[in-house]
Design an enzyme around this catalytic site. Structure first.
Site, PDB file in Angstrom:
ATOM      1  N   GLY A 127       7.570 -11.930   1.676  1.00 21.95           N
ATOM      2  CA  GLY A 127       7.824 -13.202   2.343  1.00 21.95           C
ATOM      3  C   GLY A 127       6.791 -13.508   3.407  1.00 21.95           C
ATOM      4  N   GLN A 168       2.758  -8.625   8.279  1.00 23.89           N
ATOM      5  CA  GLN A 168       3.005  -7.612   7.245  1.00 23.89           C
ATOM      6  C   GLN A 168       2.325  -8.008   5.934  1.00 23.89           C
ATOM      7  OE1 GLN A 168       6.969  -5.659   6.491  1.00 23.89           O
ATOM      8  NE2 GLN A 168       7.099  -7.247   4.930  1.00 23.89           N
ATOM      9  N   MET A 213      15.679 -17.217   8.032  1.00 25.06           N
ATOM     10  CA  MET A 213      16.682 -16.210   7.655  1.00 25.06           C
ATOM     11  C   MET A 213      16.130 -14.817   7.924  1.00 25.06           C
ATOM     12  SD  MET A 213      18.530 -17.645   4.294  1.00 25.06           S
ATOM     13  CE  MET A 213      19.307 -19.262   4.357  1.00 25.06           C
ATOM     14  N   HIS A 247      15.455 -13.148   0.815  1.00 26.14           N
ATOM     15  CA  HIS A 247      15.201 -12.077  -0.153  1.00 26.14           C
ATOM     16  C   HIS A 247      15.377 -12.595  -1.574  1.00 26.14           C
ATOM     17  CE1 HIS A 247      16.773  -9.547   3.360  1.00 26.14           C
ATOM     18  NE2 HIS A 247      15.591  -9.001   3.140  1.00 26.14           N
ATOM     19  N   ARG A 276      18.397  -9.453  10.703  1.00 29.16           N
ATOM     20  CA  ARG A 276      18.695  -9.225  12.120  1.00 29.16           C
ATOM     21  C   ARG A 276      19.426 -10.406  12.761  1.00 29.16           C
ATOM     22  NH1 ARG A 276      13.560  -6.008  12.000  1.00 29.16           N
ATOM     23  NH2 ARG A 276      14.166  -3.888  12.558  1.00 29.16           N
ATOM     24  N   GLN A 329       9.190   3.057   9.849  1.00 25.15           N
ATOM     25  CA  GLN A 329       8.714   1.830  10.488  1.00 25.15           C
ATOM     26  C   GLN A 329       9.524   1.445  11.726  1.00 25.15           C
ATOM     27  OE1 GLN A 329       9.443  -0.282   6.708  1.00 25.15           O
ATOM     28  NE2 GLN A 329      10.105  -2.004   7.938  1.00 25.15           N
ATOM     29  N   LEU A 377      20.950  -8.390   2.099  1.00 20.84           N
ATOM     30  CA  LEU A 377      20.155  -9.451   1.470  1.00 20.84           C
ATOM     31  C   LEU A 377      20.677 -10.841   1.805  1.00 20.84           C
ATOM     32  CD1 LEU A 377      19.739  -7.720  -2.006  1.00 20.84           C
ATOM     33  CD2 LEU A 377      18.140  -7.710  -0.069  1.00 20.84           C
ATOM     34  N   MET A 432      14.743  -4.120   2.716  1.00 19.56           N
ATOM     35  CA  MET A 432      15.573  -3.150   3.446  1.00 19.56           C
ATOM     36  C   MET A 432      17.049  -3.525   3.315  1.00 19.56           C
ATOM     37  SD  MET A 432      13.432  -1.803   6.663  1.00 19.56           S
ATOM     38  CE  MET A 432      13.813  -3.134   7.783  1.00 19.56           C
ATOM     39  N   GLY A 433      17.386  -4.417   2.388  1.00 23.42           N
ATOM     40  CA  GLY A 433      18.789  -4.724   2.130  1.00 23.42           C
ATOM     41  C   GLY A 433      19.387  -5.705   3.120  1.00 23.42           C
TER      42      GLY A 433
HETATM   43  P1  AMP Z   1      13.147  -6.971   4.881  1.00 21.44           P
HETATM   44  O1  AMP Z   1      14.383  -6.622   4.105  1.00 21.44           O
HETATM   45  O2  AMP Z   1      13.418  -7.628   6.196  1.00 21.44           O
HETATM   46  O3  AMP Z   1      12.169  -5.820   4.968  1.00 21.44           O
HETATM   47  O4  AMP Z   1      12.396  -8.083   4.031  1.00 21.44           O
HETATM   48  C1  AMP Z   1      12.055  -7.850   2.684  1.00 21.44           C
HETATM   49  C2  AMP Z   1      11.169  -8.965   2.219  1.00 21.44           C
HETATM   50  O5  AMP Z   1      11.852 -10.204   2.330  1.00 21.44           O
HETATM   51  C3  AMP Z   1       9.875  -9.081   3.036  1.00 21.44           C
HETATM   52  O6  AMP Z   1       8.797  -9.367   2.157  1.00 21.44           O
HETATM   53  C4  AMP Z   1      10.191 -10.254   3.928  1.00 21.44           C
HETATM   54  O7  AMP Z   1       9.036 -10.959   4.353  1.00 21.44           O
HETATM   55  C5  AMP Z   1      11.031 -11.122   3.019  1.00 21.44           C
HETATM   56  N1  AMP Z   1      11.836 -12.070   3.806  1.00 21.44           N
HETATM   57  C6  AMP Z   1      12.659 -11.762   4.830  1.00 21.44           C
HETATM   58  N2  AMP Z   1      13.179 -12.902   5.358  1.00 21.44           N
HETATM   59  C7  AMP Z   1      12.655 -13.927   4.653  1.00 21.44           C
HETATM   60  C8  AMP Z   1      12.796 -15.346   4.724  1.00 21.44           C
HETATM   61  N3  AMP Z   1      13.576 -15.940   5.617  1.00 21.44           N
HETATM   62  N4  AMP Z   1      12.103 -16.098   3.826  1.00 21.44           N
HETATM   63  C9  AMP Z   1      11.286 -15.499   2.903  1.00 21.44           C
HETATM   64  N5  AMP Z   1      11.124 -14.177   2.789  1.00 21.44           N
HETATM   65  C10 AMP Z   1      11.793 -13.401   3.649  1.00 21.44           C
END
Ligand code: AMP
Length: 287
Positions: free
Chosen positions: A147, A153, A184, A37, A187, A61, A33, A30-31
């Protein structure tokens, strides 16, 4: 790196990559980054000939009272981070490209979506799974990187892929943490200095749970109690849940074993934060 905005353009580029014999690695985001990510992109780069990153803040979502409209965004910086990570194609569809009509189709995995996050966010995973199914259909056969930060999820997506025979290999990647242990998250941008300090309580609570297991505790409820007590002691954190569950099924466990996961969620000021760790230990948790 190329950037495209339409599904047709993304499919064209992917077809050309496949014609060159390249395997596709997909990283949905969702950016806004961060290094978490980027770790997924690096893993995809390592394994795959052609890396596709998607950035789409998926309204399906978010519940009406959640932070869809405040969700942090920085498209230029995100594109630069993707290029630096070796991404081949960045797909940033506008809302009307993904959902030209109201979405009336829903993909759900109720058994795995209902506990934990599902109790406070009952519509969340249907939105996640629906957009992930759509992204998988756009990407075609691929390896898809998610992640472990979003543990539930990851299990929900794995199960959808297995149940519906998507031609996708789901790859789970370890949680990337700040030096003080905070996982990380986009949010984390909501946290001021005081709440940023308090937010370390999630990782400290997980570390306490992991330590209890290392010290020989095997009763799931007791370990959960250790984790809860740490969060309850932080005045700026409001516990949502702290549970000790079976990693793949998310069912609460009576006896801790090597599949057990400790999962937590808490509100810290303006941010609702989640984190988790293997009960057998997690890299980067505070000592
Ligand atoms: P999001 O942009 O929050 O939807 O996350 C996109 C992807 O990045 C998802 O698969 C998350 O689980 C992964 N992700 C977010 N934060 C972390 C983190 N701290 N370590 C590893 N993966 C992450």
């Amino acid at each position: 790196m190329e950037q495209v905005l339409t599904i047709d353009d993304a499919r064209d580029r992917l077809a050309a990559a496949r014609a060159r014999g390249l395997g596709i690695g997909l990283v949905p985001t969702m950016g806004f980054l961060h290094d978490g990510h980027v770790s997924l992109m690096i893993a995809a780069r390592r394994d795959c000939g052609y890396v596709l990153t998607t950035i789409f803040v998926n309204p399906l979502q978010f519940a009406p009272a959640e932070d869809l409209h405040d969700y942090p965004r920085d498209p230029e910086r995100d594109a630069a981070r993707c290029a630096a990570a070796g991404v081949d194609l960045l797909f940033t569809p506008p809302l009307h490209e993904m959902y030209p009509e109201p979405v009336v189709t829903e993909v759900t995995v109720p058994a795995l979506a209902a506990p934990l996050e599902g109790r406070t966010r009952p519509t969340h995973f249907a939105g996640v799974v629906t957009v992930v199914a759509k992204l998988f259909n756009i990407a075609g056969p691929c390896r898809a990187y998610f992640g472990e930060k979003d543990w539930q999820q990851l299990q929900v997506v794995r199960r959808m892929v297995a149940d519906l025979s998507f031609p996708v290999t789901v790859v789970g990647c370890p949680i990337v943490r700040e030096p003080d242990g905070l996982a990380m998250s986009s949010r984390n941008a909501y946290l001021d200095t005081e709440h940023r300090q308090a937010a370390t309580v999630l990782a400290r609570a997980l570390a306490a749970g992991v330590q209890a297991v290392a010290d020989g505790e095997r009763d799931g409820a007791t370990v959960a109690g250790v984790v809860r007590a740490v969060i309850d002691a932080e005045p700026l954190a409001e516990l949502d849940y702290a549970e000790v569950v079976d990693g793949p099924t998310l069912a609460p466990v009576e006896r801790v074993d090597d599949r057990t996961r400790i999962v937590v969620a808490a509100r810290v000021g303006p941010a609702r934060l989640i984190d988790n760790a293997a009960a057998s230990g997690g890299a980067g948790l505070p000592a």
